[in-house]
Structure formats: C-alpha cells, structure tokens
Design a protein around this motif. Structure first.
Motif, short mmCIF file in Angstrom:
data_model
loop_
_atom_site.label_atom_id
_atom_site.label_comp_id
_atom_site.label_asym_id
_atom_site.label_seq_id
_atom_site.Cartn_x
_atom_site.Cartn_y
_atom_site.Cartn_z
N LYS A 30 -0.74 -8.71 -4.52
CA LYS A 30 -1.54 -7.59 -4.98
C LYS A 30 -1.23 -6.38 -4.13
CE LYS A 30 -5.62 -9.34 -2.45
NZ LYS A 30 -5.20 -10.75 -2.23
N ARG A 55 -1.94 -1.66 -3.77
CA ARG A 55 -2.70 -0.49 -4.18
C ARG A 55 -1.86 0.77 -3.99
NH1 ARG A 55 -4.79 -1.49 1.05
NH2 ARG A 55 -5.18 0.36 2.33
N THR A 108 -7.41 6.07 -5.92
CA THR A 108 -6.80 4.80 -5.53
C THR A 108 -6.86 3.82 -6.69
OG1 THR A 108 -7.38 5.08 -3.19
CG2 THR A 108 -6.89 2.84 -3.93
N ILE A 109 -5.75 3.18 -6.99
CA ILE A 109 -5.74 2.10 -7.97
C ILE A 109 -5.28 0.83 -7.27
CG2 ILE A 109 -5.36 3.51 -10.01
CD1 ILE A 109 -2.40 2.73 -9.86
N ARG A 110 -5.81 -0.28 -7.70
CA ARG A 110 -5.43 -1.59 -7.17
C ARG A 110 -4.86 -2.42 -8.31
NH1 ARG A 110 -9.43 0.33 -3.98
NH2 ARG A 110 -9.29 -0.15 -1.74
N ASN A 124 -12.15 -2.43 -8.53
CA ASN A 124 -11.77 -3.17 -7.32
C ASN A 124 -12.14 -4.65 -7.37
OD1 ASN A 124 -10.95 -0.67 -6.41
ND2 ASN A 124 -12.84 -0.31 -5.27
N LEU A 166 -3.23 -3.55 -13.69
CA LEU A 166 -4.26 -2.75 -13.03
C LEU A 166 -5.57 -3.51 -12.97
CD1 LEU A 166 -3.66 0.74 -14.70
CD2 LEU A 166 -2.60 -0.22 -12.64
N HIS A 192 0.88 -1.18 0.00
CA HIS A 192 0.00 0.00 0.00
C HIS A 192 0.90 1.21 0.00
CE1 HIS A 192 -3.10 2.82 2.09
NE2 HIS A 192 -2.99 3.06 0.78
N SER A 221 -2.51 4.86 -3.32
CA SER A 221 -3.48 5.90 -2.96
C SER A 221 -2.81 7.26 -3.14
CB SER A 221 -3.95 5.74 -1.51
OG SER A 221 -4.59 4.49 -1.34
#
Length: 269
Positions: free
Chosen positions: A228, A230, A211-213, A129, A125, A87, A232
């Motif tokens: 995985k 993310r 925010t991208i995950r 979500n 990407l 994160h 922010s």
C-alpha cells in the motif's frame, strides 16, 4: 583468460635502484567456473524522450512496484511487494508516471495471490483512509468525485485486463473449486488477465492538493504481506509562502539584534 593470473598494476618490476618492486596483483579466477552465472541480477530498462506536451522544466515522478512473489524468506535477497516510493510527495503542477513490471517465471508455489509464478500488481484508491475500495464500495454510486480522473483510477485498478469473467462464471467453469478459480487466466479479480508483466498507466498532471491512499488488491493480504502507499500533494504557492515566512523571520530577528547592539553597545556597533 588464465587461471589465477598476475596482472600489472604499475610501470615495471624494478625500482629506481634496481631492487625488485612488486607491481603485479593476482586475480582469483577459476577458469572452470568463470563462465557460469550463479545469480544473474542484471536488468534492462529503456529511457524514453519526454512527451512534447510536458514542459521541459516540469518534474516527472515514477511510481513503480518493487519486490517479487513469495514470503519474506522466499523473496530473499529481494523483498516482498511494495510500491516505490510508498509515500510520494509532490506539488501541484508536477507529473506522475504510473508504471511497473513483474516476472512471469518465479519458482512454483511461492506464496502469493492469483496465478502461480506470476508477479502482477494493481493500484486501487481507498476511501476515507480505510480498507474500502473507493470505486467499488457501492456499484450504484454514480458520480463520486475522485482525486484521480475516474478513467485513470479504473485503469490503474484493472490494469488493461481482457476477456474477464464474472466470479459466478469462474465458479461454473471450475466446478466451484476456489483454488482453480485463483489460477484461471480469466479471473481479473486477482489480476490474472494482465498478459504482459509490464503495465504503463500513463503520465498524470497533479491538479489537486491533499492525500490519497491506495493498495494493491492483488497482493495486499492484510496479514504479513502489505502493498500500500500514499500520494501527498501540496500547493507550490503555499510552500513558497512558508519559505518566505521563515526567511522573513530570520531577517526580522537579525534586525532586532543589530538594533539592540546599536542601542546598548554603540561602540561595538
């Protein structure tokens, strides 16, 4: 080099009154074993100069991969694959350097995807979500807006692989044997086509908020192995505004307190 030597840790062996004073410590050295390497955990890395187009006062964050091939038992004392940090909190105007590396000589048949013994990772990407790749959810979707520039998003997903074959070609070349397809060096779907364990995705200036995950389609197995993360991003002006509001609130409360003391206890004031 001597066996179990006693070395000085002090000025001399005698105290001021002449009594013996212990000042030598023993080192537990076995000369027959001292030259061996049992677990070499040494690493080398290179620190490069900041590019001229990045301001000296700008923050640059590394987004890397940690861990190694294998399940939790096989990877011990290391860990299974994960993004590092998984994160990343940044501000608009910061920079992110996407880069990671991996080993080509893991023990054979350690648990993992793709070609045996290799550490490989990619970054894909996600959309809304959910476990649905943003780029490939619809091959015909044209001009979808990306959080990252489209060229960078594709680069991070495909990690500069070359000489790739389609899945149909891979099946034809391997007599429809899916296990052999997994090991084929031209199977870019499992990132076998990345010849170099090191990948440099370049430096990107954060120019959006939100925010991208993302996941590694190579290693995220949707079971016990999860890779995985993310990113922010928030507006620096908004953050400054929140800090200013908090400080103003403290000042206001302090002023009210002083006014009350002055009114009801003028002598104390």
């Amino acid at each position: 080099l001597r066996q179990d030597p006693y070395v000085y840790f002090g000025e001399n062996d005698n105290s001021e009154n002449g009594d013996p004073k212990p000042s030598r410590l023993s080192l537990a050295i076995d000369t027959s074993q001292f030259g061996r390497t049992f677990q070499d955990r040494s690493h080398t890395f290179e620190i490069r100069e900041r590019p001229n187009d990045i301001p000296k006062n700008a923050r640059v964050f590394n987004l890397n991969v940690k861990g190694k091939r294998g399940n939790i038992v096989q990877a011990y004392p290391a860990v299974e694959y994960d993004f590092h940090p998984n994160h990343l909190a940044v501000k608009s105007g910061d920079y992110i350097h996407f880069q990671w590396t991996g080993c080509d000589n893991n023990p054979n048949n350690f648990a993992g995807e793709g070609r045996n013994k290799l550490d490989r990772s990619n970054l894909v990407l996600l959309k809304d979500n959910v476990m649905q790749a943003q780029i490939n959810d619809n091959p015909n979707n044209g001009t979808e807006e990306y959080f990252l520039p489209k060229e960078l998003a594709l680069k991070l997903a495909w990690v500069d692989q070359k000489d790739c074959l389609t899945y149909e070609q891979l099946l034809a070349n391997n007599n429809n044997n899916r296990n052999q397809v997994q090991q084929d060096v031209q199977n870019c779907g499992v990132v076998n086509g990345n010849e170099n364990g090191y990948f440099n995705g370049g430096v990107w200036k954060v120019d959006k908020t939100g925010t991208i995950r993302f996941i590694s389609t190579r290693n995220n197995s949707y079971t016990n192995r999860s890779q995985k993360g993310r990113i922010s991003s928030s507006d620096l002006v908004e953050t400054f505004g929140i800090v200013l509001l908090v400080v103003s609130a403290f000042v206001f409360v302090g002023a009210v307190g002083i006014a009350l003391v002055a009114q009801f206890a003028p002598a104390s004031a």
